[in-house]
Design an enzyme around this catalytic site. Structure first.
Site, PDB file in Angstrom:
ATOM      1  N   CYS A  39      24.652 -11.036  46.464  1.00  0.00           N
ATOM      2  CA  CYS A  39      24.514  -9.615  46.106  1.00  0.00           C
ATOM      3  C   CYS A  39      23.064  -9.196  46.397  1.00  0.00           C
ATOM      4  O   CYS A  39      22.122  -9.884  46.010  1.00  0.00           O
ATOM      5  CB  CYS A  39      24.837  -9.426  44.622  1.00  0.00           C
ATOM      6  SG  CYS A  39      24.434  -7.788  43.992  1.00  0.00           S
ATOM      7  N   ASP A  42      -0.494  -4.925  12.294  1.00  0.00           N
ATOM      8  CA  ASP A  42       0.947  -5.056  12.148  1.00  0.00           C
ATOM      9  C   ASP A  42       1.365  -6.495  12.415  1.00  0.00           C
ATOM     10  O   ASP A  42       1.730  -6.862  13.525  1.00  0.00           O
ATOM     11  CB  ASP A  42       1.638  -4.099  13.122  1.00  0.00           C
ATOM     12  CG  ASP A  42       3.048  -3.783  12.677  1.00  0.00           C
ATOM     13  OD1 ASP A  42       3.429  -4.200  11.561  1.00  0.00           O
ATOM     14  OD2 ASP A  42       3.767  -3.126  13.441  1.00  0.00           O
ATOM     15  N   CYS A  96      27.403 -10.282  37.826  1.00  0.00           N
ATOM     16  CA  CYS A  96      27.924 -10.163  39.178  1.00  0.00           C
ATOM     17  C   CYS A  96      27.964 -11.568  39.748  1.00  0.00           C
ATOM     18  O   CYS A  96      26.944 -12.228  39.850  1.00  0.00           O
ATOM     19  CB  CYS A  96      26.998  -9.269  40.007  1.00  0.00           C
ATOM     20  SG  CYS A  96      27.367  -9.376  41.773  1.00  0.00           S
ATOM     21  N   CYS A  99      30.503  -4.373  40.683  1.00  0.00           N
ATOM     22  CA  CYS A  99      29.046  -4.321  40.831  1.00  0.00           C
ATOM     23  C   CYS A  99      28.699  -3.090  41.675  1.00  0.00           C
ATOM     24  O   CYS A  99      29.251  -2.919  42.763  1.00  0.00           O
ATOM     25  CB  CYS A  99      28.553  -5.593  41.518  1.00  0.00           C
ATOM     26  SG  CYS A  99      26.830  -5.503  42.010  1.00  0.00           S
ATOM     27  N   LEU A 128       0.833  -1.201   0.000  1.00  0.00           N
ATOM     28  CA  LEU A 128       0.000   0.000   0.000  1.00  0.00           C
ATOM     29  C   LEU A 128       0.864   1.245   0.000  1.00  0.00           C
ATOM     30  O   LEU A 128       1.917   1.276   0.637  1.00  0.00           O
ATOM     31  CB  LEU A 128      -0.864   0.025   1.262  1.00  0.00           C
ATOM     32  CG  LEU A 128      -1.961  -1.028   1.368  1.00  0.00           C
ATOM     33  CD1 LEU A 128      -2.507  -1.075   2.785  1.00  0.00           C
ATOM     34  CD2 LEU A 128      -3.079  -0.710   0.378  1.00  0.00           C
ATOM     35  N   LYS A 179      -4.967  -1.055  10.149  1.00  0.00           N
ATOM     36  CA  LYS A 179      -3.830  -1.675   9.467  1.00  0.00           C
ATOM     37  C   LYS A 179      -3.100  -2.498  10.519  1.00  0.00           C
ATOM     38  O   LYS A 179      -2.441  -1.949  11.407  1.00  0.00           O
ATOM     39  CB  LYS A 179      -2.906  -0.622   8.866  1.00  0.00           C
ATOM     40  CG  LYS A 179      -1.777  -1.246   8.061  1.00  0.00           C
ATOM     41  CD  LYS A 179      -1.023  -0.191   7.273  1.00  0.00           C
ATOM     42  CE  LYS A 179      -0.050  -0.787   6.281  1.00  0.00           C
ATOM     43  NZ  LYS A 179       0.886  -1.749   6.838  1.00  0.00           N
ATOM     44  N   TYR A 202      -8.604  -9.720   5.154  1.00  0.00           N
ATOM     45  CA  TYR A 202      -9.003  -8.393   4.690  1.00  0.00           C
ATOM     46  C   TYR A 202      -9.264  -8.311   3.187  1.00  0.00           C
ATOM     47  O   TYR A 202      -9.471  -7.224   2.659  1.00  0.00           O
ATOM     48  CB  TYR A 202      -7.984  -7.334   5.095  1.00  0.00           C
ATOM     49  CG  TYR A 202      -6.548  -7.653   4.713  1.00  0.00           C
ATOM     50  CD1 TYR A 202      -6.150  -7.697   3.381  1.00  0.00           C
ATOM     51  CD2 TYR A 202      -5.591  -7.892   5.693  1.00  0.00           C
ATOM     52  CE1 TYR A 202      -4.846  -7.986   3.028  1.00  0.00           C
ATOM     53  CE2 TYR A 202      -4.280  -8.181   5.361  1.00  0.00           C
ATOM     54  CZ  TYR A 202      -3.923  -8.231   4.022  1.00  0.00           C
ATOM     55  OH  TYR A 202      -2.633  -8.516   3.681  1.00  0.00           O
ATOM     56  N   LYS A 205      -0.891   6.135   8.051  1.00  0.00           N
ATOM     57  CA  LYS A 205      -0.103   5.544   9.134  1.00  0.00           C
ATOM     58  C   LYS A 205      -0.074   6.389  10.397  1.00  0.00           C
ATOM     59  O   LYS A 205      -0.049   7.615  10.341  1.00  0.00           O
ATOM     60  CB  LYS A 205       1.346   5.342   8.657  1.00  0.00           C
ATOM     61  CG  LYS A 205       1.449   4.457   7.429  1.00  0.00           C
ATOM     62  CD  LYS A 205       1.837   3.067   7.776  1.00  0.00           C
ATOM     63  CE  LYS A 205       3.300   3.010   8.149  1.00  0.00           C
ATOM     64  NZ  LYS A 205       3.811   1.645   8.162  1.00  0.00           N
ATOM     65  N   GLU A 218     -10.352   0.245   7.683  1.00  0.00           N
ATOM     66  CA  GLU A 218      -9.979  -0.932   8.473  1.00  0.00           C
ATOM     67  C   GLU A 218      -8.697  -0.620   9.235  1.00  0.00           C
ATOM     68  O   GLU A 218      -7.876   0.151   8.754  1.00  0.00           O
ATOM     69  CB  GLU A 218      -9.667  -2.130   7.548  1.00  0.00           C
ATOM     70  CG  GLU A 218     -10.822  -2.586   6.714  1.00  0.00           C
ATOM     71  CD  GLU A 218     -10.393  -3.632   5.672  1.00  0.00           C
ATOM     72  OE1 GLU A 218      -9.293  -4.204   5.797  1.00  0.00           O
ATOM     73  OE2 GLU A 218     -11.173  -3.846   4.732  1.00  0.00           O
ATOM     74  N   ARG A 254       3.559 -13.653   2.028  1.00  0.00           N
ATOM     75  CA  ARG A 254       3.500 -12.693   0.936  1.00  0.00           C
ATOM     76  C   ARG A 254       4.797 -12.735   0.123  1.00  0.00           C
ATOM     77  O   ARG A 254       4.792 -12.573  -1.089  1.00  0.00           O
ATOM     78  CB  ARG A 254       3.282 -11.295   1.518  1.00  0.00           C
ATOM     79  CG  ARG A 254       3.368 -10.213   0.499  1.00  0.00           C
ATOM     80  CD  ARG A 254       3.003  -8.868   1.110  1.00  0.00           C
ATOM     81  NE  ARG A 254       3.111  -7.822   0.125  1.00  0.00           N
ATOM     82  CZ  ARG A 254       4.214  -7.135  -0.124  1.00  0.00           C
ATOM     83  NH1 ARG A 254       5.307  -7.389   0.575  1.00  0.00           N
ATOM     84  NH2 ARG A 254       4.251  -6.207  -1.050  1.00  0.00           N
ATOM     85  N   CYS A 291      27.202  -4.509  45.262  1.00  0.00           N
ATOM     86  CA  CYS A 291      27.972  -5.242  46.274  1.00  0.00           C
ATOM     87  C   CYS A 291      29.483  -5.124  46.074  1.00  0.00           C
ATOM     88  O   CYS A 291      30.251  -5.751  46.804  1.00  0.00           O
ATOM     89  CB  CYS A 291      27.567  -6.713  46.275  1.00  0.00           C
ATOM     90  SG  CYS A 291      28.135  -7.590  44.807  1.00  0.00           S
TER      91      CYS A 291
HETATM   92  S1  IVH Z   1      -5.222  -4.493   2.098  1.00  0.00           S
HETATM   93  C1  IVH Z   1      -2.982  -4.106  -2.196  1.00  0.00           C
HETATM   94  N1  IVH Z   1      -5.934  -4.338   4.593  1.00  0.00           N
HETATM   95  O1  IVH Z   1      -0.432  -3.994   4.938  1.00  0.00           O
HETATM   96  C2  IVH Z   1      -2.700  -4.361  -0.795  1.00  0.00           C
HETATM   97  N2  IVH Z   1      -3.642  -4.712   4.130  1.00  0.00           N
HETATM   98  O2  IVH Z   1       1.272  -2.416   2.891  1.00  0.00           O
HETATM   99  C3  IVH Z   1      -3.965  -4.700  -0.103  1.00  0.00           C
HETATM  100  N3  IVH Z   1      -2.255  -4.936   6.121  1.00  0.00           N
HETATM  101  O3  IVH Z   1       0.959  -6.496   2.964  1.00  0.00           O
HETATM  102  C4  IVH Z   1      -3.719  -4.855   1.327  1.00  0.00           C
HETATM  103  N4  IVH Z   1      -3.860  -4.695   7.582  1.00  0.00           N
HETATM  104  O4  IVH Z   1       0.020  -7.195   5.179  1.00  0.00           O
HETATM  105  C5  IVH Z   1      -4.907  -4.508   3.742  1.00  0.00           C
HETATM  106  N5  IVH Z   1      -6.748  -4.195   6.749  1.00  0.00           N
HETATM  107  C6  IVH Z   1      -5.725  -4.377   5.909  1.00  0.00           C
HETATM  108  C7  IVH Z   1      -4.421  -4.589   6.359  1.00  0.00           C
HETATM  109  C8  IVH Z   1      -3.393  -4.745   5.435  1.00  0.00           C
HETATM  110  C9  IVH Z   1      -2.575  -4.898   7.423  1.00  0.00           C
HETATM  111  C10 IVH Z   1      -0.892  -5.125   5.585  1.00  0.00           C
HETATM  112  C11 IVH Z   1      -0.790  -6.235   4.590  1.00  0.00           C
HETATM  113  C12 IVH Z   1      -0.098  -5.694   3.401  1.00  0.00           C
HETATM  114  C13 IVH Z   1       0.423  -4.388   3.894  1.00  0.00           C
HETATM  115  C14 IVH Z   1       0.328  -3.408   2.769  1.00  0.00           C
END
Ligand code: IVH
Length: 676
Positions: free
Chosen positions: A436, A122, A431, A413, A86, A120, A231, A319, A118, A141, A416
Site C-alpha cells: 500500500c 503539573d 490495511c 483502504c 490549593l 504551578k 516547593y 490557573k 511560583e 500525596r 490502495c
Molecule cells: S504548594 C497546601 N507549590 O499543586 C498546598 N503546590 O493543588 C501547598 N503544585 O498537590 C502546595 N506546583 O502537587 C505548591 N509551586 C507549587 C506547586 C504546587 C505544583 C501542586 C501540588 C499540590 C497541588 C495543589
C-alpha cells in the site's frame, strides 16, 4: 577499558562524594563542572569498586539509583501534616477576593503582604522524609492524609538527594514536599517509544510522572527521566525560618532543586504581570505548568491565616486556561500507518488551543469514535497537553440541528482499496496490503527519521514523489537513487540532489540499533533495538535467534521476542535485508556490546531453600545471563545450586555427575565473567 581500581575505603568514600558533587552540579544546579564522559568514567570506577568490595557500598551511593527488584504493592503511610490542596482561581478578580478575605480574616484592611510566586507544576506531588540528613521514606500525596510509600522509586530520581548537603545545619527531621515532573520533550519521546513497543502511552506528562512513580519495578522507574522541584516543607526539627523565601533558600542549600522562576512581589498588578509572562512562555517551557501558585511569604502571617478544611488560606492557585477548546468537526479521514494500522483523523475548523492552531486531531480508532458518539458536523471539544498530539475528547450534542452525519469505518483502504481487516480481538483496523502506497511512504519516513538512519533532506513531500513515481518501493531502492534521478524530481535542484545522494551514501554504515529501529519491526522501538544490538553482532546473528534465546535477555518479553522471530521468518523481510546488503548497507556493531552472559546456553536447577534470594530472583539471574532455569535434574542439567535442606535433586545430581554449587558460589558466578 578496565576502570582503575579504588584501593582503599577512603578512596571509595572520596569517589562517592565526588560523584555526588558532580551529580548535584548537573541535576540540581544545571551547571556541570566536568564532561558527561568524565562523569561516566568516575561512575564506572565506582561500580567496579563496589563489585570488588560489596561491604563498602554506602546507602547514599549514586549506584543505588538503578532501582530494586519488583515489589508486590505499596505500603501506606500517614503524613504527619496533611498534604492539602490549593483553592483555584481563574481570573484576576478571584485573586483580589482572596487577598480581601485574608485582610478581613486577620482584621487588617491595610494588609499588603509579600507574595511568593511560583509556577504551578503539573506533575505528581510527593513527600520526602530525611532523618539526620538521610533520605528515609518517600511517599505520594495520596488522598492528602495517607499516601503510598514509594521510597525506592524516588531514590532513582537523579535530583532527589539521598543525603543532604551539610554546608548548613542539617535538620534532625525534615519533610520536604515537591512535584515530580517530566520534561515535555522527554515525555513525548518516551511515550512514542512505549507506543512502538506496543505498550499503552500516557495521556499527559502528569500521568506519566504519577504512573512512573507507582511502578512496582523501580528498575523501570530508574529509566524514566523524572525530576523533582521542591516547593515547601511539612514538619522540621531543626532551624526555624521567618519567610517562605528563606525556606526555599535553605532547601537549595541542602541540595534540592526549586523552581527557577520564583519571585517575591506585592500587589495584584505584579501577580498579573508574572502570570501573563508565564502564560506567554507556557509552550516553550521545559515542562508542563498549569498556572501560578501565589503564597504569603511571611510564615507568622501564614500561621494566623491558617487553613480551611481542604486548603490553606495563605495560598491560591491562579490557573491558566485549560488546553481545551471547542470547534466544528468538518470531516473524518483515515491515516494508514507503516504497520498498516488505520487511524481515523478529525478534520477541524481551525482553532487555537493553548496558543497553537489546530486543524487535525486524532480519533485513535473506530471504537473511540463510537464511544464518543461523534457525528460529522458536531461541535467537539479538542484537547492538547504538552507534547501530546491533539485529540478529540467529546462531542457537544446539545446544539445538533439534524444535519450531522454518523460515521463508520470504511470497508476499503482509501489509498490502495484493499479490504480493511480488524485485528483479532483488537480495536485496530489495518490495511493488509504491504505494498500500500501509504504504508510504504510511512515506512520510508520512519526509516530515514532521526532515531533511525537520520537521512537529511528526505522530507515527506519528496518521499511521496519517489513512491508515486515508483522510483522507490522499499528501503533498498533508496540507495539505488543517483543524482540524475533525484534532480529530475519536482523542486529538486542539482545541488540538493547532490547533497541528498551524499547523505544517502553517508548513511550506509548505520549502527545496528538504528537500522533495527528503522526496519520497523513490530514492538521494536529505539530502546528494544538498542538492547538487541547490545547482544547481537549483526542482523545474521539476530535472525538466527530463537524465541527462548530472545526471551532470556533481560527486558525482552515474549511479545517482543515473538515479533522479532516472526519478522526474520518472513521471506520478504529476509529478501529485503539481502537487498540492503547488496546495495552496500553495512550495519555496524554497537559499542559496549554485552557478552551473552555467564549462564549462556546452560541449564540451572535450584534445590533447597535459598538464603539471600527468592527462587524467582535466582531464576531471573540465570535467564538474564543467557541460561535456562529448570525445575528437574536430568542429563541435560549443567549446574545444580543447593540451598538449605536440599533433598533428592542434589542426590540425583551427584549420581549423574552434574556440577553442584552452593548459593554463595552461584552468586559469585553470576558476578563473574565466566563459570568455567
Ligand atoms: S504548594 C497546601 N507549590 O499543586 C498546598 N503546590 O493543588 C501547598 N503544585 O498537590 C502546595 N506546583 O502537587 C505548591 N509551586 C507549587 C506547586 C504546587 C505544583 C501542586 C501540588 C499540590 C497541588 C495543589
Amino acid at each position: 577499558m578496565n576502570a582503575p581500581s579504588v584501593a582503599t575505603r577512603e578512596a571509595y568514600d572520596d569517589l562517592v562524594e565526588r560523584l555526588q558533587h558532580h551529580a548535584y552540579r548537573y541535576y540540581v544546579l544545571d551547571d556541570p563542572e566536568i564532561s558527561d564522559a568524565e562523569y561516566d568514567r568516575l561512575y564506572r570506577e565506582l561500580l567496579s569498586a563496589e563489585e570488588e568490595h560489596p561491604d563498602w557500598v554506602r546507602d547514599d551511593s549514586p549506584s543505588r539509583r538503578v532501582g530494586a527488584p519488583p515489589r508486590e504493592g505499596f505500603e501506606t503511610i500517614e503524613h504527619t501534616i496533611p498534604m492539602q490542596s490549593l483553592a483555584n482561581a481563574i481570573q484576576r478578580d478571584e485573586i483580589e477576593e482572596w487577598l480581601e478575605r485574608a485582610r478581613s480574616y486577620v482584621g487588617d484592611p491595610e494588609l499588603d503582604p509579600e507574595l511568593v510566586l511560583e509556577p504551578k507544576m503539573d506533575g505528581a506531588a510527593v513527600e520526602l522524609v530525611y532523618r539526620d540528613g538521610v533520605f528515609t521514606v518517600g511517599s505520594t500525596r495520596g488522598d492528602g492524609r495517607v499516601g503510598e510509600v514509594i521510597t525506592e522509586n524516588l531514590e532513582t530520581i537523579r535530583n532527589v538527594p539521598l543525603r543532604l548537603r551539610d554546608e548548613v545545619e542539617v535538620p534532625k527531621l525534615l519533610e520536604v514536599r515537591g512535584e515530580v515532573i517530566v520534561a515535555t520533550e522527554n515525555f513525548g519521546r518516551l511515550n512514542r517509544a512505549l507506543t512502538e513497543e506496543g505498550a499503552e502511552p500516557y495521556a499527559n506528562p502528569r500521568n506519566f510522572a504519577a504512573g512512573s512513580l507507582r511502578l512496582l519495578d523501580s528498575r523501570i522507574t530508574a529509566k524514566r527521566p523524572l525530576e523533582i522541584r521542591v516547593y515547601g516543607i511539612g514538619s522540621i526539627e531543626g532551624p526555624s525560618f521567618a519567610t517562605h523565601r528563606d525556606v526555599l533558600a535553605y532547601l537549595t542549600q541542602l541540595g534540592f532543586r526549586v523552581s527557577d522562576r520564583i519571585e517575591v512581589v506585592r500587589g495584584i498588578d505584579a501577580v498579573q504581570r508574572y502570570y501573563d509572562e508565564l502564560a506567554r512562555d507556557r509552550d516553550d517551557g521545559d515542562y508542563e505548568v498549569d498556572g501560578v501558585v501565589v503564597k504569603v511569604n511571611d510564615l507568622a502571617l501564614r500561621e494566623r491565616l491558617g487553613s480551611r478544611s481542604k486548603s490553606p488560606r495563605w495560598a491560591i492557585a491562579y490557573k491558566f486556561p485549560a488546553r481545551q477548546e471547542t470547534t466544528k468537526l468538518l470531516d473524518i479521514g483515515l491515516q494508514i500507518g507503516r504497520t498498516g494500522a488505520v487511524t481515523p483523523v478529525a478534520f477541524l475548523a481551525p482553532v487555537s488551543v493553548g496558543g497553537v492552531e489546530i486543524s487535525r486531531a486524532t480519533l485513535h480508532n473506530a471504537d473511540e469514535v463510537e464511544r464518543l458518539g461523534i457525528r460529522i458536523g458536531d461541535t467537539v471539544v479538542v484537547e492538547r497537553a504538552g507534547d501530546v498530539i491533539p485529540k478529540v475528547v467529546k462531542a457537544i450534542t446539545a446544539g445538533r440541528d439534524g444535519s450531522e452525519r454518523e460515521w463508520s469505518m470504511p470497508e476499503a483502504c482509501p489509498v490502495c482499496s484493499s479490504e480493511l481487516r480488524r485485528e483479532q480481538d483488537g480495536v485496530v483496523f489495518y490495511c493488509p496490503n504491504s505494498t500500500c502506497r501509504s504504508r510504504i511512504q510511512e515506512s520510508l519516513r520512519h526509516f530515514v527519521s532521526k532515531g533511525a538512519l537520520d537521512i537529511d533532506g528526505l522530507g515527506t513531500k519528496l518521499i511521496e514523489q519517489l513512491v508515486e513515481q515508483e522510483l522507490v518501493k522499499d528501503f533498498a531502492d533508496l540507495f539505488r537513487l543517483d543524482v540524475e534521478t533525484l534532480s529530475s524530481l519536482e523542486r529538486m535542484g542539482e545541488k540538493s540532489a547532490t547533497n541528498l545522494a551524499a547523505a544517502l551514501k553517508a548513511s550506509m554504515r548505520p549502527s545496528l540499533d538504528r537500522l533495527l529501529f528503522g526496519l520497523g519491526i513490530r514492538h521494536v522501538g529505539e530502546r528494544v533495538a538498542r538492547i538487541l544490538a547490545e547482544r547481537f553482532e549483526g542482523l545474521d546473528d539476530l535472525a538466527k535467534a530463537t524465541q527462548e534465546e530472545l526471551e532470556a535477555i533481560h527486558e525482552i518479553g515474549p511479545i517482543v521476542a515473538a515479533s522479532v522471530v516472526e519478522y526474520f521468518a518472513n521471506d520478504a523481510n529476509r529478501e529485503l535485508i539481502r537487498e540492503l546488503e547488496a546495495c552496500g548497507v553495512e550495519p555496524q556493531p554497537v559499542e559496549g556490546r554485552k557478552s551473552a552472559g555467564v549462564f549462556s546456553g546452560k541449564t540451572v536447577v535450584f534445590t533447597g531453600t535459598l538464603e539471600s534470594l527468592t527462587r524467582k530472583e535466582a531464576q531471573r539471574i540465570v535467564q538474564s545471563q543467557g541460561g535456562k532455569a529448570s525445575s528437574s535434574v536430568s542429563g541435560k542439567t549443567d549446574l545444580v545450586v543447593v540451598g538449605a535442606e536440599a533433598g533428592s535433586k542434589a542426590e540425583k545430581a551427584e549420581k549423574l555427575g552434574v556440577r553442584i554449587v552452593s548459593e554463595e558460589e552461584f552468586r559469585r558466578m553470576a558476578e563473574s565473567e565466566s563459570i568455567e
